[in-house]
Design a protein around this motif. Structure first.
Motif, PDB file in Angstrom:
ATOM      1  N   ASP A 310       0.837  -1.204   0.000  1.00 39.49           N
ATOM      2  CA  ASP A 310       0.000   0.000   0.000  1.00 39.49           C
ATOM      3  C   ASP A 310       0.872   1.253   0.000  1.00 39.49           C
ATOM      4  OD1 ASP A 310      -2.370  -1.345  -0.030  1.00 39.49           O
ATOM      5  OD2 ASP A 310      -2.804  -1.131   2.105  1.00 39.49           O
ATOM      6  N   THR A 311       0.284   2.349  -0.485  1.00 44.89           N
ATOM      7  CA  THR A 311       0.970   3.636  -0.470  1.00 44.89           C
ATOM      8  C   THR A 311       0.778   4.303   0.889  1.00 44.89           C
ATOM      9  OG1 THR A 311       0.610   3.940  -2.847  1.00 44.89           O
ATOM     10  CG2 THR A 311       1.096   5.917  -1.567  1.00 44.89           C
ATOM     11  N   VAL A 312       1.858   4.868   1.408  1.00 45.19           N
ATOM     12  CA  VAL A 312       1.804   5.579   2.682  1.00 45.19           C
ATOM     13  C   VAL A 312       2.421   6.964   2.514  1.00 45.19           C
ATOM     14  CG1 VAL A 312       1.847   3.516   4.129  1.00 45.19           C
ATOM     15  CG2 VAL A 312       4.007   4.583   3.427  1.00 45.19           C
ATOM     16  N   LEU A 313       2.025   7.873   3.376  1.00 42.72           N
ATOM     17  CA  LEU A 313       2.586   9.220   3.414  1.00 42.72           C
ATOM     18  C   LEU A 313       3.640   9.284   4.509  1.00 42.72           C
ATOM     19  CD1 LEU A 313       2.453  12.279   2.594  1.00 42.72           C
ATOM     20  CD2 LEU A 313       0.755  12.537   4.411  1.00 42.72           C
ATOM     21  N   VAL A 314       4.814   9.781   4.152  1.00 41.10           N
ATOM     22  CA  VAL A 314       5.870   9.990   5.131  1.00 41.10           C
ATOM     23  C   VAL A 314       5.916  11.477   5.458  1.00 41.10           C
ATOM     24  CG1 VAL A 314       8.323   9.728   5.666  1.00 41.10           C
ATOM     25  CG2 VAL A 314       7.195   8.082   4.150  1.00 41.10           C
ATOM     26  N   ARG A 315       5.740  11.812   6.714  1.00 38.96           N
ATOM     27  CA  ARG A 315       5.766  13.229   7.105  1.00 38.96           C
ATOM     28  C   ARG A 315       6.400  13.404   8.476  1.00 38.96           C
ATOM     29  NH1 ARG A 315       2.066  14.743  10.940  1.00 38.96           N
ATOM     30  NH2 ARG A 315       0.209  13.431  11.250  1.00 38.96           N
ATOM     31  N   LYS A 316       6.796  14.648   8.741  1.00 40.25           N
ATOM     32  CA  LYS A 316       7.367  14.977  10.042  1.00 40.25           C
ATOM     33  C   LYS A 316       6.247  15.206  11.049  1.00 40.25           C
ATOM     34  CE  LYS A 316      11.565  17.149   8.228  1.00 40.25           C
ATOM     35  NZ  LYS A 316      12.404  18.396   8.229  1.00 40.25           N
ATOM     36  N   GLY A 317       6.604  15.212  12.315  1.00 32.82           N
ATOM     37  CA  GLY A 317       5.613  15.430  13.362  1.00 32.82           C
ATOM     38  C   GLY A 317       4.958  16.789  13.286  1.00 32.82           C
ATOM     39  N   ASP A 318       5.645  17.773  12.678  1.00 32.52           N
ATOM     40  CA  ASP A 318       5.070  19.111  12.571  1.00 32.52           C
ATOM     41  C   ASP A 318       4.128  19.261  11.381  1.00 32.52           C
ATOM     42  OD1 ASP A 318       6.758  19.177  10.383  1.00 32.52           O
ATOM     43  OD2 ASP A 318       8.121  20.695  11.199  1.00 32.52           O
ATOM     44  N   GLY A 319       3.902  18.148  10.655  1.00 33.23           N
ATOM     45  CA  GLY A 319       2.970  18.167   9.529  1.00 33.23           C
ATOM     46  C   GLY A 319       3.619  18.279   8.170  1.00 33.23           C
ATOM     47  N   THR A 320       4.926  18.541   8.101  1.00 29.69           N
ATOM     48  CA  THR A 320       5.624  18.669   6.821  1.00 29.69           C
ATOM     49  C   THR A 320       5.598  17.347   6.063  1.00 29.69           C
ATOM     50  OG1 THR A 320       7.124  20.315   7.777  1.00 29.69           O
ATOM     51  CG2 THR A 320       7.785  19.282   5.700  1.00 29.69           C
ATOM     52  N   LYS A 321       5.034  17.382   4.859  1.00 31.01           N
ATOM     53  CA  LYS A 321       4.952  16.170   4.036  1.00 31.01           C
ATOM     54  C   LYS A 321       6.264  15.973   3.274  1.00 31.01           C
ATOM     55  CE  LYS A 321      -0.063  16.612   3.414  1.00 31.01           C
ATOM     56  NZ  LYS A 321      -1.169  16.783   2.436  1.00 31.01           N
TER      57      LYS A 321
END
Length: 366
Positions: A310-321
């Motif tokens: 599956d496709t996942v989104l990798v982002r920082k805890g501050d919301g930066t994608k």
């Protein structure tokens, strides 16, 4: 724009053109579009038609309903789809084929490839593919929601040279032309940014589901794949006369000089993230490197339920994608690994199973 230099185009037609008064299908505004499609084919240009309108076309079959619920709208779509296809068939002297899809079909890589192959096969045998979202069965989770964005996904899948989006205005204006007489038509857009989106207002029709903003979204998807995109007034037959002459009757969006690779474009603009991998705010991983890796040490939180592939989104805890990527692990296994106190356990698992995401299946988000 040179005179009909395209080899393959996608034409998107909305509900307001198909059934303008929700009183059944009407060919009044479709004749010019059908003539344009026929002329394109006669000149050796293949055409794919993305046609909205099933709900609007079937609305008159339920005269006692004023505010239809979701189930009734699905029934309207089921009734109207047949009428819509029959209306298009009457306007052409060549065969057409119906292809109904959902976002669930498009975001699944295997089914996406299947859709591509079907489109190519239909074109190869001289049929006109007529594509619509399968409104009769789709759910909120599986639907695209508007055929503007669907047409851009289809244009990418079909490897089209151009996407022509029919609107109820000539194109993108500096302001809403129905409200401000000083609004000016923008003839060409070389790059889509927030300023362009701010110019896009809501829908001016009470029949369709898409407005100018969805058309800009579609244009952004298409041009990143190298697909020249034009928004035109579908109610004005002269729009199509000008297109056949190589003229720009509306707003032309210039394609990227270096289009995104096909599989990265699919992951960025078509595949839908089924979950999220949250990393620290100071994460400095290089997703553009040849040996990109993301380990369980980098992941501080796993969100959503997803399976391997599956496709996942990798982002920082501050919301930066940071990126969208294909996960080599399920959310269940990742949650189990990250909860272990023994650091050697995670290392042993990843040595046997490999990285969480691989460098060949990462789309960088900017």
């Amino acid at each position: 724009m040179a005179k009909l230099h395209w080899k393959r185009i996608v034409v998107k037609v909305g509900s307001a053109l198909i059934a303008p008064h929700k009183a059944g299908c009407s060919s009044h505004f479709l004749l010019g579009i059908a003539h344009f499609i026929a002329n394109c084919r006669a000149q050796g240009c293949q055409v794919v038609l993305v046609s909205s309108g099933s709900v609007a076309a079937g609305w008159h079959r339920f005269p006692e309903v004023n505010n239809p619920n979701v189930a009734t709208k699905k029934a309207m779509a089921a009734a109207g789809q047949a009428d819509m296809m029959a209306t298009w068939d009457k306007l052409f002297d060549f065969p057409s084929a119906q292809l109904l899809v959902t976002h669930g079909d498009l975001r699944d890589r295997e089914r996406y490839i299947s859709i591509k192959e079907t489109i190519f096969s239909l074109l190869e045998h001289g049929l006109l593919p007529i594509i619509n979202e399968n409104d009769a069965v789709t759910t909120d989770k599986l639907k695209v929601g508007d055929n503007d964005n669907l047409s851009a996904m289809v244009a990418a899948a079909a490897d089209a040279d151009a996407l022509i989006i029919c609107s109820d205005v000539k194109g993108l204006y500096t302001k809403n032309p129905n409200l401000d007489p000083n609004a000016k038509l923008i003839r060409q857009v070389s790059a889509i940014d927030e300023r362009i989106y701010q110019m896009a207002g809501g829908a001016t029709s009470d029949v369709g589901t898409g407005g100018m903003r969805t058309k800009i979204e579609a244009a952004e998807k298409a041009i990143s794949h190298g697909v020249e995109t034009v928004i035109v007034d579908g109610f004005d037959p002269d729009s199509f006369h000008q297109l056949l002459k190589g003229q720009n009757p509306g707003t032309l969006f210039s394609p990227f000089e270096k289009p995104m690779q096909e599989h990265l474009h699919w992951m960025t603009h078509t595949s839908q993230a089924q979950g999220e991998l949250i990393v620290e705010n100071d994460f400095e991983g290089d997703f553009e490197g040849e040996h990109t890796q993301l380990t369980s040490d980098d992941v501080v939180e796993v969100k959503g339920n997803f399976s391997v592939g599956d496709t996942v989104l990798v982002r920082k805890g501050d919301g930066t994608k940071l990126a969208k990527a294909k996960s080599n692990y399920s959310s269940c296994l990742l949650n189990f690994i990250t909860e272990q106190e023994d650091p050697d356990f995670a290392s042993d698992v990843q040595q046997k199973t490999g990285p969480i995401i691989s460098d060949k299946n990462i789309a960088i988000l900017e």
